[in-house]
Design a protein around this motif. Structure first.
Motif, PDB file in Angstrom:
ATOM      1  N   ARG A   1     -18.146 -32.555 -26.416  1.00 55.62           N
ATOM      2  CA  ARG A   1     -18.520 -31.916 -27.823  1.00 55.62           C
ATOM      3  C   ARG A   1     -19.955 -31.019 -28.468  1.00 55.62           C
ATOM      4  NH1 ARG A   1     -16.727 -37.665 -29.957  1.00 55.62           N
ATOM      5  NH2 ARG A   1     -17.502 -38.464 -27.854  1.00 55.62           N
ATOM      6  N   LEU A   2     -21.116 -31.762 -27.175  1.00 57.20           N
ATOM      7  CA  LEU A   2     -22.272 -31.572 -27.820  1.00 57.20           C
ATOM      8  C   LEU A   2     -23.073 -29.944 -26.741  1.00 57.20           C
ATOM      9  CD1 LEU A   2     -24.140 -35.346 -27.321  1.00 57.20           C
ATOM     10  CD2 LEU A   2     -23.724 -33.657 -29.134  1.00 57.20           C
ATOM     11  N   GLY A   3     -22.058 -30.438 -25.613  1.00 60.57           N
ATOM     12  CA  GLY A   3     -22.259 -28.802 -24.675  1.00 60.57           C
ATOM     13  C   GLY A   3     -22.637 -29.331 -22.855  1.00 60.57           C
ATOM     14  N   ASP A   4     -23.091 -28.529 -22.091  1.00 54.97           N
ATOM     15  CA  ASP A   4     -22.784 -28.910 -21.179  1.00 54.97           C
ATOM     16  C   ASP A   4     -24.394 -28.248 -19.983  1.00 54.97           C
ATOM     17  OD1 ASP A   4     -23.945 -26.088 -21.525  1.00 54.97           O
ATOM     18  OD2 ASP A   4     -21.988 -25.326 -20.954  1.00 54.97           O
ATOM     19  N   ASP A   5     -24.419 -28.843 -19.059  1.00 52.89           N
ATOM     20  CA  ASP A   5     -26.049 -28.686 -18.564  1.00 52.89           C
ATOM     21  C   ASP A   5     -27.345 -27.527 -19.166  1.00 52.89           C
ATOM     22  OD1 ASP A   5     -25.463 -30.808 -16.915  1.00 52.89           O
ATOM     23  OD2 ASP A   5     -25.667 -30.225 -15.357  1.00 52.89           O
ATOM     24  N   ALA A   6     -26.100 -26.782 -18.990  1.00 52.37           N
ATOM     25  CA  ALA A   6     -27.235 -25.575 -19.613  1.00 52.37           C
ATOM     26  C   ALA A   6     -27.917 -25.714 -21.105  1.00 52.37           C
ATOM     27  CB  ALA A   6     -26.663 -23.924 -19.370  1.00 52.37           C
ATOM     28  N   ASP A   7     -26.778 -26.064 -22.116  1.00 53.09           N
ATOM     29  CA  ASP A   7     -27.611 -26.381 -22.861  1.00 53.09           C
ATOM     30  C   ASP A   7     -28.779 -27.637 -22.740  1.00 53.09           C
ATOM     31  OD1 ASP A   7     -25.613 -25.302 -24.230  1.00 53.09           O
ATOM     32  OD2 ASP A   7     -24.532 -26.465 -23.833  1.00 53.09           O
ATOM     33  N   PHE A   8     -28.591 -28.967 -21.796  1.00 57.12           N
ATOM     34  CA  PHE A   8     -29.359 -30.091 -21.893  1.00 57.12           C
ATOM     35  C   PHE A   8     -30.579 -28.988 -21.730  1.00 57.12           C
ATOM     36  CE2 PHE A   8     -31.502 -33.146 -19.343  1.00 57.12           C
ATOM     37  CZ  PHE A   8     -32.065 -33.831 -19.836  1.00 57.12           C
ATOM     38  N   ASP A   9     -30.873 -28.331 -20.781  1.00 58.15           N
ATOM     39  CA  ASP A   9     -31.783 -27.433 -20.092  1.00 58.15           C
ATOM     40  C   ASP A   9     -32.654 -26.875 -21.035  1.00 58.15           C
ATOM     41  OD1 ASP A   9     -31.692 -28.616 -17.270  1.00 58.15           O
ATOM     42  OD2 ASP A   9     -30.346 -25.954 -16.413  1.00 58.15           O
ATOM     43  N   LYS A  10     -31.439 -25.783 -21.844  1.00 62.00           N
ATOM     44  CA  LYS A  10     -32.224 -25.040 -22.706  1.00 62.00           C
ATOM     45  C   LYS A  10     -33.621 -26.226 -24.244  1.00 62.00           C
ATOM     46  CE  LYS A  10     -31.353 -21.993 -27.120  1.00 62.00           C
ATOM     47  NZ  LYS A  10     -30.620 -21.243 -27.155  1.00 62.00           N
ATOM     48  N   LEU A  11     -32.386 -27.196 -24.463  1.00 62.55           N
ATOM     49  CA  LEU A  11     -33.391 -28.572 -25.090  1.00 62.55           C
ATOM     50  C   LEU A  11     -33.946 -28.884 -25.216  1.00 62.55           C
ATOM     51  CD1 LEU A  11     -33.764 -30.136 -27.660  1.00 62.55           C
ATOM     52  CD2 LEU A  11     -32.406 -31.636 -26.790  1.00 62.55           C
ATOM     53  N   SER A  55     -18.639 -39.096 -23.459  1.00 60.73           N
ATOM     54  CA  SER A  55     -17.664 -40.923 -23.732  1.00 60.73           C
ATOM     55  C   SER A  55     -15.955 -40.484 -24.076  1.00 60.73           C
ATOM     56  CB  SER A  55     -18.118 -41.356 -25.074  1.00 60.73           C
ATOM     57  OG  SER A  55     -18.400 -40.885 -26.176  1.00 60.73           O
ATOM     58  N   GLU A  56     -15.153 -41.247 -24.521  1.00 64.67           N
ATOM     59  CA  GLU A  56     -14.444 -40.958 -25.457  1.00 64.67           C
ATOM     60  C   GLU A  56     -13.927 -41.136 -27.213  1.00 64.67           C
ATOM     61  OE1 GLU A  56     -12.396 -45.134 -24.252  1.00 64.67           O
ATOM     62  OE2 GLU A  56     -11.682 -44.540 -22.168  1.00 64.67           O
ATOM     63  N   THR A  57     -14.860 -41.693 -27.496  1.00 64.56           N
ATOM     64  CA  THR A  57     -15.676 -41.552 -28.967  1.00 64.56           C
ATOM     65  C   THR A  57     -17.726 -41.182 -29.408  1.00 64.56           C
ATOM     66  OG1 THR A  57     -14.983 -43.850 -29.336  1.00 64.56           O
ATOM     67  CG2 THR A  57     -13.059 -42.890 -29.997  1.00 64.56           C
ATOM     68  N   THR A 101     -18.681 -44.802 -22.675  1.00 72.39           N
ATOM     69  CA  THR A 101     -19.146 -43.155 -21.237  1.00 72.39           C
ATOM     70  C   THR A 101     -17.792 -43.135 -20.411  1.00 72.39           C
ATOM     71  OG1 THR A 101     -21.557 -44.461 -21.764  1.00 72.39           O
ATOM     72  CG2 THR A 101     -21.116 -42.846 -20.233  1.00 72.39           C
ATOM     73  N   VAL A 102     -17.752 -42.261 -19.939  1.00 73.62           N
ATOM     74  CA  VAL A 102     -16.657 -42.214 -19.044  1.00 73.62           C
ATOM     75  C   VAL A 102     -16.924 -41.229 -17.977  1.00 73.62           C
ATOM     76  CG1 VAL A 102     -14.792 -41.888 -21.029  1.00 73.62           C
ATOM     77  CG2 VAL A 102     -15.912 -40.295 -20.492  1.00 73.62           C
ATOM     78  N   ASP A 103     -18.225 -40.406 -18.229  1.00 76.88           N
ATOM     79  CA  ASP A 103     -18.742 -39.741 -17.057  1.00 76.88           C
ATOM     80  C   ASP A 103     -20.888 -39.870 -17.149  1.00 76.88           C
ATOM     81  OD1 ASP A 103     -20.311 -38.178 -15.120  1.00 76.88           O
ATOM     82  OD2 ASP A 103     -18.332 -36.818 -14.895  1.00 76.88           O
ATOM     83  N   HIS A 104     -21.236 -40.336 -16.872  1.00 72.09           N
ATOM     84  CA  HIS A 104     -22.737 -40.497 -16.895  1.00 72.09           C
ATOM     85  C   HIS A 104     -23.429 -39.428 -16.245  1.00 72.09           C
ATOM     86  CE1 HIS A 104     -22.038 -44.963 -16.992  1.00 72.09           C
ATOM     87  NE2 HIS A 104     -23.194 -45.010 -17.981  1.00 72.09           N
ATOM     88  N   PHE A 105     -22.825 -38.557 -15.908  1.00 78.31           N
ATOM     89  CA  PHE A 105     -23.689 -37.204 -15.384  1.00 78.31           C
ATOM     90  C   PHE A 105     -23.076 -35.747 -15.669  1.00 78.31           C
ATOM     91  CE2 PHE A 105     -23.480 -40.312 -11.583  1.00 78.31           C
ATOM     92  CZ  PHE A 105     -24.910 -40.246 -11.341  1.00 78.31           C
ATOM     93  N   ARG A 106     -22.511 -35.822 -17.219  1.00 76.36           N
ATOM     94  CA  ARG A 106     -21.649 -34.473 -17.736  1.00 76.36           C
ATOM     95  C   ARG A 106     -22.566 -35.283 -18.974  1.00 76.36           C
ATOM     96  NH1 ARG A 106     -15.537 -33.443 -19.508  1.00 76.36           N
ATOM     97  NH2 ARG A 106     -15.575 -31.995 -19.122  1.00 76.36           N
ATOM     98  N   VAL A 107     -22.565 -34.212 -19.675  1.00 81.37           N
ATOM     99  CA  VAL A 107     -22.826 -33.379 -20.975  1.00 81.37           C
ATOM    100  C   VAL A 107     -21.788 -34.231 -21.394  1.00 81.37           C
ATOM    101  CG1 VAL A 107     -24.142 -32.635 -22.213  1.00 81.37           C
ATOM    102  CG2 VAL A 107     -25.106 -32.765 -20.472  1.00 81.37           C
ATOM    103  N   ASP A 108     -21.731 -34.617 -22.922  1.00 81.80           N
ATOM    104  CA  ASP A 108     -20.514 -34.712 -23.977  1.00 81.80           C
ATOM    105  C   ASP A 108     -19.966 -33.068 -24.155  1.00 81.80           C
ATOM    106  OD1 ASP A 108     -19.014 -34.541 -26.351  1.00 81.80           O
ATOM    107  OD2 ASP A 108     -19.439 -36.989 -25.391  1.00 81.80           O
TER     108      ASP A 108
END
Length: 427
Positions: free
Chosen positions: A83-93, A67-69, A74-81
């Motif tokens: 600032r929070l990480g990436d797909d691997a971080d989501f999978d770990k959670l 997202s922008e702020t 939102t700017v991309d619903h298929f991508r983890v922000d």
């Protein structure tokens, strides 16, 4: 197929705030954009045991997509922000949550997007003057055109993508701003692939039951009950609470509303109440009436914070959490333990999610709320509330009931007498 929701208690987190990713003092990403890229989403893993010990069965997450702020642009619903990480971080959670039996509820911001969201012009609504329509006057939140088939296709793809990756459901932001027919069309396509998923929509005003029936959603956010809980305690007018609970029953006929005493958009309960002695009363109501309860992070530690209608007015209610529970201040732990006890009552009586609540006694400052299982009046819980300055003996028959919880120490025997500003739960 989503019977697991009958046992659900959510711990609600706003990840961008919780992880400190919105630190305005950091210049890496520009003013107001936060700390820049980082793998902060996995910080939530260190708090999962804390959530389990609280009694939660799932994490309700605020926005986690690029997202922008603040996450709602939102700017991309298929991508983890980033600032929070990436797909691997989501999978770990997801993996860590599943190990503990925790579900994940994602925040779907599908009514509007950020101005830099890459989409064709015909995806967006226009005003009569031809300008891009925005959400409730917010220049940075551009409204999507939900009559456009490609927008529906996009929302279906996003829902399906993250449910496939391990989410258990969606909280639909600003659902009230979208025609219920849109949600019905989306769910008709998503549910066959994810029959166990749960969908709740943010609906603030209006006919909750009608919206549930027309949209096909499982749930809506119960703002009417939220307001009645703190307002009736502040005004010492428990008639307002009883009125709201009567209307709450009609909502329960249509679905399981998301119930709460705090969230990412409102002043915290500890700051909202004019008498701190009534915090337990509010929680006793939350955990003994029908619906799916949600606890906003920090409320279980009696955090304070006031929502203000200005730029940055959400900062107080969306603060960072420390690295681990051991770094929390000591003053909040009694409230945490109170949540544990009351959630324990809830978890031992899962029929409460569908319970209907009436009153056996009602006055301005005293109420005996009776929650019963649909079709089985022998299963009942009686919540006694006294917000007055004198002890009160409730004119009820408590024969056969036991004391489940109370805010005052005693001999453990059930009693119809509640001290000033006290509460107890019999069952």
């Amino acid at each position: 197929m989503n019977g697991w929701i009958d046992h659900a208690v959510w711990w609600h987190i706003y990840p961008l705030g919780f992880t400190g990713a919105l630190d305005a003092d950091a210049g890496a990403a520009g003013p107001g954009l936060g700390l820049g890229p980082g793998h902060r989403l996995t910080r939530l893993v260190d708090w999962l045991d804390y959530a389990v010990e609280l009694g939660a069965s799932g994490l309700q997450l605020g926005p986690i997509f690029a997202s922008e702020t603040h996450g709602y642009d939102t700017v991309d619903h298929f991508r983890v922000d980033p600032r929070l990480g990436d797909d691997a971080d989501f999978d770990k959670l997801v993996g860590a949550a599943r190990e503990r039996g925790l579900h994940l509820l994602l925040d779907g911001v599908f009514n509007h997007v950020g101005r830099s969201f890459p989409a064709p012009d015909h995806w967006f609504r226009r005003t009569e003057s031809g300008d891009l329509a925005v959400f409730e006057g917010h220049h940075g939140l551009v409204a999507l055109d939900h009559d456009e088939p490609e927008v529906l296709d996009h929302v279906v793809r996003v829902m399906d993508h993250w449910l496939t990756r391990g989410a258990s459901g969606w909280r639909l932001d600003a659902a009230y701003a979208v025609s219920p027919r849109f949600w019905a069309a989306a769910l008709d396509r998503v549910r066959p692939r994810h029959p166990g998923a749960w969908f709740t929509g943010e609906v603030i005003h209006g006919d909750y039951a009608a919206y549930l029936q027309e949209s096909g959603l499982d749930s809506i956010s119960q703002y009417e009950l939220w307001k009645a809980i703190w307002s009736s305690l502040n005004d010492r007018n428990l008639f307002e609470l009883a009125w709201a609970l009567d209307r709450h029953g009609t909502v329960l006929d249509a679905g399981l509303p998301l119930t709460f005493t705090g969230n990412h958009d409102v002043t915290r309960l500890a700051s909202r109440l004019t008498d701190e002695r009534h915090l337990g009363h509010a929680l006793a109501v939350l955990f003994t009436v029908g619906g799916v309860p949600s606890v906003y992070y920090g409320d279980e530690q009696a955090f304070r914070g006031v929502k203000e209608e200005r730029p940055g007015g959400d900062d107080e209610i969306r603060p960072p959490f420390p690295a681990g529970p051991g770094e929390l201040a000591p003053f909040g732990w009694p409230t945490y333990r109170l949540h544990q006890r009351l959630i324990g009552v809830r978890r031992r009586n899962p029929w409460l999610s569908h319970a209907r609540t009436s009153h056996a006694h009602l006055a301005n400052e005293t109420a005996a709320l009776v929650s019963t299982a649909p079709g089985d009046p022998t299963r009942r819980i009686v919540t006694l509330l006294n917000v007055g300055d004198a002890p009160f003996t409730f004119p009820i028959d408590h024969t056969g009931l036991t004391l489940l919880e109370s805010d005052t120490p005693g001999d453990g025997r059930p009693s119809a007498t509640v001290p000033p500003h006290g509460w107890s739960i019999l069952g």
